[in-house]
Design a protein around this motif. Structure first.
Motif, PDB file in Angstrom:
ATOM      1  N   ALA A   1      37.241  48.157  35.876  1.00  0.00           N
ATOM      2  CA  ALA A   1      37.827  47.599  36.884  1.00  0.00           C
ATOM      3  C   ALA A   1      39.352  47.370  36.333  1.00  0.00           C
ATOM      4  O   ALA A   1      40.217  47.192  37.200  1.00  0.00           O
ATOM      5  CB  ALA A   1      37.304  45.855  36.433  1.00  0.00           C
TER       6      ALA A   1
ATOM      7  N   HIS B   1      41.372  49.836  38.202  1.00  0.00           N
ATOM      8  CA  HIS B   1      41.809  49.867  39.677  1.00  0.00           C
ATOM      9  C   HIS B   1      42.996  49.097  39.965  1.00  0.00           C
ATOM     10  O   HIS B   1      43.719  48.208  39.219  1.00  0.00           O
ATOM     11  CB  HIS B   1      40.773  48.795  40.465  1.00  0.00           C
TER      12      HIS B   1
ATOM     13  N   ASP C   1      36.637  42.570  41.014  1.00  0.00           N
ATOM     14  CA  ASP C   1      37.116  43.017  39.888  1.00  0.00           C
ATOM     15  C   ASP C   1      37.588  41.789  38.940  1.00  0.00           C
ATOM     16  O   ASP C   1      37.181  41.677  37.666  1.00  0.00           O
ATOM     17  CB  ASP C   1      38.565  43.935  39.920  1.00  0.00           C
TER      18      ASP C   1
END
Length: 599
Positions: free
Chosen positions: A81, A84, A96
């Motif tokens: 996460a 990203h 996320d």
């Protein structure tokens, strides 16, 4: 040259003063120096323990908090996460953010010392679990800067402190870069807000009575100070203590040091906290430490001086009285010398009777007793002759008893009472053995008497007692003290086997061990408890025989045998005891085969 006359009273007075004062002065000087050193040593030990307490407590708190900076290593969902990049806070960002905050929240719930956690990835996306902006209003702008700064610091960590309005620390911010191990770069920066309450409790609990504590950062700036409640005015020595630490070239992480600041002596424990980069100094004014000690010394000295004055007053009264008696004795003996040796001395009367008068009275009694002793000398000689005659008569009685036992044995044999015949025969042999003049016998004679005693006890216990003799023939002619083994066998039967339920077993072993003979008397009786064994061994070391009640053996018999062995063979020989409760006892004797010493 004429000698200067010093009166008896003056001499005794000077001696009394010297005996009382000189030891007192020496003892007080030694006591003062020794107690001062001991107090310093004890307080140094206290500070060393306080250093360990501070280091262990704060390191534990900080290590628990720092584990959060490694969550991305053990949780792939979190690291994925954070990789990203979100240009806008769209649905994917919310997903996320939910993953990150849930993972962080679960970890934070396990640690009550954490207020909140903020993570900013390399793309500038921020994730937090209810971050409280009360502590750091510019967090989102400062955190990346602190993260870059942390990369260049030891341990790759940066610590910022939030103070209350009272200038007291309330919270810490731990900032660390999140290392992406797989790709060899960072995922972003994590900021963890830590409550200062637990750290403060650890620090305050380490402060002793009359003590102060100061915490310095790496730049030497005090970040936290504390003083115990019994310190009225806090010592303004914080900057001077840091200078003292900087001048010390030692690189120890924990130590107890002495500081002298403005002619005041301090003692302090110095503990470096490597994780935080802090130096904790727990110091105390030495005068506070020794104040109670000095009070006790002063009180002791006052009491001692009063006692000495009282003692000297009593001594003066006694010396004055003694001087009168001595003067009277000297006068009486001088008069006696002029008239020649007389039967008694009659000193001049004094107003009261003293020890010297008693001495004169004893002297007169000695003269009288000398005359009486000469008159009794002939009578004493006659008494000695009468005593020798009575001793010769007393020798007839043992032989009479021996003949009587033989007569009983003969009648029992005629009447067919084998047990009585056997018992009286054994008693007769033992009695004859006991009245012989020699104190040294061969081992075979001693074993024969032991066998007679065991025979009597076997008849007494019927089927409850069994005995075994394992004797090497080479040992039979060994000279031993009379009644060496019989008391040990008697102890084994009476105190070891008699209280035992079931069949009792006793063995007597004799064998050669090099040039020595080893004798063992072993039973399977109730044994001796560890406490009683300790008492028994202690009693055997004493010179005087003292009967002690034990569960396994009678110490009077064992000690008697042990002392006779040492008297005959030397201190290198004696008895060795081995016993276990409810398992039996072994008595081991080792003696030389060839005798070179006589009783």
């Amino acid at each position: 040259m004429k000698r200067r006359y010093i009166s008896f009273m003056t001499q005794i007075s000077l001696i009394c003063v010297g005996i009382v004062l000189l030891p007192f002065i020496g003892i007080m000087a030694f006591f003062a120096v020794d107690m001062s050193q001991k107090i310093d040593e004890e307080y140094r030990t206290v500070l060393e323990k306080a250093n360990i307490q501070i280091d262990t407590g704060i390191s534990s708190i900080f290590s628990d908090v720092e584990r959060l900076s490694y969550l991305h290593v053990v949780n792939d969902s979190l690291s994925e996460a954070l990789r990203h990049k979100h240009e806008v806070y769209d649905r994917s960002f919310l997903d996320d953010n939910k993953v990150v905050t849930n993972i962080v929240r679960d970890a934070v719930l396990l640690n009550p010392n954490i207020y909140s956690v903020v993570i900013i990835n390399n793309a500038g996306n921020a994730y937090d679990n209810s971050f409280n902006s009360y502590y750091w209003k510019n967090m989102y702008s400062d955190l990346p800067i602190w993260g870059e700064l942390a990369k260049s610091l030891p341990g790759r960590r940066f610590i910022n402190i939030q103070y209350r309005s009272s200038n007291e620390p309330e919270a810490l911010m731990l900032v660390k870069p999140l290392e992406d191990i797989e790709r060899g770069k960072t995922l972003g920066t994590i900021g963890i807000t830590i409550s200062f309450r637990s750290i403060r409790n650890v620090l305050n609990n380490a402060v002793q009575n009359h003590g102060n504590l100061v915490v310095y950062n790496e730049a030497g700036t005090p970040v936290y100070t504390y003083s115990s409640s019994d310190i009225q005015d806090k010592e303004a020595v914080i900057n001077d203590i840091w200078k003292e630490l900087q001048s010390d070239n030692t690189d120890q992480s924990s130590a107890v040091k002495d500081f002298t600041i403005n002619r005041v002596s301090y003692i302090g424990g110095v503990q470096k906290l490597e994780q935080l980069g802090w130096t904790v100094v727990n110091y105390t004014n030495r005068s506070y430490i020794r104040n109670i000690y000095y009070q006790n010394i002063r009180m002791f000295m006052i009491i001692t001086v009063l006692v000495i004055v009282f003692d000297l007053l009593i001594a003066f009264i006694f010396i004055r009285r003694l001087n009168i008696s001595v003067h009277g004795l000297c006068q009486a003996m001088e008069n006696s010398g002029e008239k020649g040796i007389l039967e008694s001395i009659h000193p001049e009367r004094t107003e009261f009777k003293t020890e010297i008068d008693m001495l004169i009275h004893s002297y007169n009694n000695v003269i009288r007793r000398l005359k009486d002793s000469m008159e009794r000398s002939l009578e004493l000689q006659m008494n000695e002759q009468r005593m020798e005659f009575r001793m010769l008569q007393a020798q007839i009685n043992p032989h009479f008893l021996y003949n009587t036992f033989n007569l009983i044995s003969s009648i029992a044999g005629i009447q067919g009472v084998d047990s009585i015949c056997k018992i009286t025969g054994c008693i007769s042999d033992m009695f004859r053995y006991s009245i012989q003049e020699s104190l040294i016998v061969n081992l075979k004679d001693e074993l024969r008497e032991v066998n007679n005693y065991v025979t009597i006890q076997t008849i007494r216990f019927k089927d409850r007692l069994y005995a075994d003799f394992d004797i090497e023939e080479e040992t039979l002619e060994t000279p031993v003290p009379i009644f060496l083994l019989q008391p040990l066998v008697e102890n084994a039967i009476i105190h070891g086997l008699e209280p035992k339920e079931g069949i009792g077993y006793i063995s007597v072993v004799a064998y050669m061990a090099d040039d020595e003979v080893e004798l063992i008397v072993k039973d399977n009786g109730v044994g001796i408890s560890p406490v009683k064994m300790k008492e028994l061994l202690k009693a055997m070391e004493k010179e005087q025989i003292e009967p002690i009640s034990t569960e396994g053996h009678s110490s009077i018999g064992i000690k008697n045998v042990n002392q006779r062995i040492k008297a005959y063979y030397g201190d290198a020989y004696g008895i060795r005891l081995e016993s276990r409760q409810n398992s039996g006892t072994s008595v081991v004797i080792r003696i030389p085969k060839n005798i070179t010493k006589r009783i």
